[in-house]
Motif scaffolding. Structure first.
Motif, PDB file in Angstrom:
ATOM      1  N   LEU A  74       0.837  -1.200   0.000  1.00  0.00           N
ATOM      2  CA  LEU A  74       0.000   0.000   0.000  1.00  0.00           C
ATOM      3  C   LEU A  74       0.875   1.255   0.000  1.00  0.00           C
ATOM      4  CD1 LEU A  74      -2.788  -1.068   2.520  1.00  0.00           C
ATOM      5  CD2 LEU A  74      -3.055  -0.697   0.069  1.00  0.00           C
ATOM      6  N   ASN A  75       2.024   1.192   0.705  1.00  0.00           N
ATOM      7  CA  ASN A  75       2.960   2.318   0.677  1.00  0.00           C
ATOM      8  C   ASN A  75       3.508   2.530  -0.734  1.00  0.00           C
ATOM      9  OD1 ASN A  75       2.675   2.751   3.425  1.00  0.00           O
ATOM     10  ND2 ASN A  75       4.473   1.557   3.977  1.00  0.00           N
ATOM     11  N   GLN A 132       0.119  13.323   3.363  1.00  0.00           N
ATOM     12  CA  GLN A 132       0.663  12.478   4.423  1.00  0.00           C
ATOM     13  C   GLN A 132       0.415  13.076   5.798  1.00  0.00           C
ATOM     14  OE1 GLN A 132       4.925  12.004   4.620  1.00  0.00           O
ATOM     15  NE2 GLN A 132       4.798  10.085   5.750  1.00  0.00           N
ATOM     16  N   ARG A 159      -4.296   4.233   6.623  1.00  0.00           N
ATOM     17  CA  ARG A 159      -3.312   5.228   6.196  1.00  0.00           C
ATOM     18  C   ARG A 159      -3.417   5.531   4.703  1.00  0.00           C
ATOM     19  NH1 ARG A 159       1.732   2.840   6.863  1.00  0.00           N
ATOM     20  NH2 ARG A 159       2.070   3.667   8.943  1.00  0.00           N
ATOM     21  N   LYS A 160      -3.399   4.489   3.880  1.00  0.00           N
ATOM     22  CA  LYS A 160      -3.316   4.710   2.439  1.00  0.00           C
ATOM     23  C   LYS A 160      -4.686   4.784   1.764  1.00  0.00           C
ATOM     24  CE  LYS A 160       1.081   5.039   2.181  1.00  0.00           C
ATOM     25  NZ  LYS A 160       1.707   6.324   1.810  1.00  0.00           N
ATOM     26  N   THR A 171       2.013   1.598  -3.484  1.00  0.00           N
ATOM     27  CA  THR A 171       0.895   2.113  -4.277  1.00  0.00           C
ATOM     28  C   THR A 171       0.746   3.622  -4.073  1.00  0.00           C
ATOM     29  OG1 THR A 171      -0.276  -0.004  -4.101  1.00  0.00           O
ATOM     30  CG2 THR A 171      -1.584   1.932  -4.722  1.00  0.00           C
ATOM     31  N   GLY A 172       0.839   4.035  -2.811  1.00  0.00           N
ATOM     32  CA  GLY A 172       0.720   5.455  -2.500  1.00  0.00           C
ATOM     33  C   GLY A 172       1.811   6.280  -3.162  1.00  0.00           C
ATOM     34  N   GLU A 209      -4.760   8.704   3.019  1.00  0.00           N
ATOM     35  CA  GLU A 209      -3.737   9.417   2.247  1.00  0.00           C
ATOM     36  C   GLU A 209      -4.059   9.562   0.765  1.00  0.00           C
ATOM     37  OE1 GLU A 209       1.040   9.083   1.388  1.00  0.00           O
ATOM     38  OE2 GLU A 209       0.288   8.582   3.389  1.00  0.00           O
ATOM     39  N   ILE A 210      -4.443   8.462   0.102  1.00  0.00           N
ATOM     40  CA  ILE A 210      -4.723   8.553  -1.339  1.00  0.00           C
ATOM     41  C   ILE A 210      -5.921   9.461  -1.624  1.00  0.00           C
ATOM     42  CG2 ILE A 210      -5.434   7.240  -3.382  1.00  0.00           C
ATOM     43  CD1 ILE A 210      -3.603   4.981  -2.453  1.00  0.00           C
ATOM     44  N   LEU A 268       1.449   9.093  -6.005  1.00  0.00           N
ATOM     45  CA  LEU A 268       2.029  10.427  -5.800  1.00  0.00           C
ATOM     46  C   LEU A 268       2.914  10.820  -6.982  1.00  0.00           C
ATOM     47  CD1 LEU A 268       3.458  11.869  -2.531  1.00  0.00           C
ATOM     48  CD2 LEU A 268       4.818  11.987  -4.594  1.00  0.00           C
TER      49      LEU A 268
END
Length: 454
Positions: A259-260, A427, A402-403, A262-263, A407-408, A267
């Motif tokens: 997921l990080n 973020q 988170r994601k 992907t984020g 975040e996304i 970005l």
């Protein structure tokens, strides 16, 4: 005698001293890891060619994808090892370490083969196009097609060695590879030497990771019976119990990393609309913001064996002390770092590239990202506790929050409201919410564990 000292570290050593013993080498290796991560950007940036720097930035999500394997078999096996040590179940410790090592090796080989066979579509997904495509291809060749196995194994071995309390050796192995990378980068990248550009950065990474792997394998071989870490082929088997326990923690940790990735990919694609200058500025700002992030990560990873051991040993007082002490030192350090990075933003960005636009954009991006790290440290600590205690589902929930939830969507909304600059604040929004949730969940878990042990 050496194994008795490790047990004493978990059971009787004062908590602050135990945390320092475990965390200082981990933080030291994290600090060197920061230099390692900054080295490619720094030395490629010395070429004053945004195209070469953008290529390294575009490759970052793919390199981070290795951490999915690291987390699955490194964190998963290390968590099981620490909990088995707390129960004095040494056979499980040996088998879980062998399981983690060989599964990581197989996955590294598959990733190398997959990226080599499907190179063009992979580079396209990363955002590589136009002039940045050629240097990106060369960088990926060395770091992934050739380098996936040593890159993954050296991290997994560090996790396994740290799980038994040998944080010093884990730190030395990690630092040796990172320092070698920093030494080799200018030799391979800069025009006054081999003039390989981004490709040279990739080659330096491949060589340094290989050296780190050799160090860890040598330590395990030399220690012999004085280590719980076992990578003998005879101890590797697809035991359902081992696989289930490793995956219960490792799979959520791997999904969290994916997921990080992907984020970061999202970005980069959002930022690529604004051109290579913006991508370069965001890449530099993001890597600088990783300085406090890696320190926080080092502290939380260092305390994991202590938390996992005392959770299985049914010692709530010692576990609570470890969590509280870790939280205090993490938040304090991150707050100071965020203030310094915000105040000296232009000066720090200028260290990497003397380009007026890059400095202007990068400083604005960094002032948005630096405060997010203060809140991120509480998220790291909460996830470390979840993973140490075998609560894989909780760490997965936090990753999704988170994601996917925070975040996304924040990237999309903030980019619409404040084009380009709003992207950097996504973020901060996500981590503030997660920090509040982390404190609430940690208090509940510790209170529940105290009641269960009465």
């Amino acid at each position: 005698m050496e194994l008795d000292k490790k047990t004493a570290l978990f059971e009787t050593t004062p908590v602050p001293k135990a945390i320092l013993t475990l965390a200082v080498p981990t933080v030291a290796s994290s600090l060197v890891m920061i230099l390692y991560n900054l080295a490619d950007t720094f030395f490629v940036g010395m070429l004053n060619d945004p195209i070469e720097t953008a290529a390294v930035t575009f490759a970052a999500p793919l390199i981070l994808a290795f951490n999915a394997i690291n987390n699955l078999f490194g964190i998963g096996s290390a968590s099981m090892m620490s909990r088995a040590l707390g129960r004095k179940d040494y056979e499980t410790v040996r088998r879980s370490s062998a399981f983690g090592f060989y599964c990581a090796l197989i996955c590294g080989l598959l990733i190398s083969l997959g990226v080599a066979l499907f190179n063009a579509p992979v580079l396209s997904v990363l955002g590589g196009k136009g002039e940045s495509l050629a240097p990106l291809k060369e960088y990926v060749k060395w770091t992934v097609c050739f380098g996936a196995v040593p890159s993954i194994l050296n991290v997994v071995l560090a996790y396994l060695i740290r799980a038994e309390g040998s944080a010093l050796h884990a730190g030395i192995g990690t630092m040796s590879g990172c320092l070698l990378n920093i030494i080799l980068d200018p030799i391979f990248i800069l025009p006054q030497f081999l003039d390989m550009g981004a490709a040279g950065a990739g080659l330096a990474t491949f060589i340094s990771n290989t050296v780190a792997c050799v160090y860890f394998l040598a330590i395990i071989a030399v220690k012999g019976k004085n280590t719980y870490v076992c990578i003998k082929p005879s101890e590797f088997r697809l035991d359902r119990r081992i696989a289930t326990e490793v995956c219960k923690v490792g799979v959520p940790a791997a999904i969290q990393n994916l997921l990080n990735v992907t984020g970061m990919t999202v970005l980069n694609n959002f930022m690529s609309v604004y051109g290579d200058i913006a991508v370069t500025a965001m890449g530099i700002a993001h890597k600088i913001a990783m300085i406090p992030m890696y320190v926080s990560m080092g502290i939380s990873q260092g305390v994991m064996p202590l938390v996992g051991y005392n959770y299985s040993a049914k010692n709530p007082k010692r576990m609570k002390s470890a969590v509280v002490y870790t939280s205090v030192i993490s938040v304090s350090f991150l707050a100071v770092m965020a203030a310094l990075l915000s105040f000296f933003a232009e000066d720090v960005i200028r260290l990497f590239m003397e380009n007026a636009e890059v400095v202007e954009y990068g400083a604005a991006f960094m002032r948005a990202q630096a405060p997010a790290q203060v809140f991120l440290c509480m998220d790291f600590i909460a996830v470390a506790v979840f993973q140490s205690c075998g609560m894989g589902l909780m760490s997965l929930i936090f990753a999704l929050l988170r994601k996917v939830v925070l975040e996304i969507p924040a990237l999309v909304v903030l980019d619409k409201l404040f084009p380009m600059y709003g992207i950097a604040y996504a973020q901060l929004v996500a981590e503030f919410v997660l920090a509040v949730a982390a404190v609430i969940f940690l208090i509940r878990i510790l209170k529940k564990f105290e009641r269960e042990c009465k």
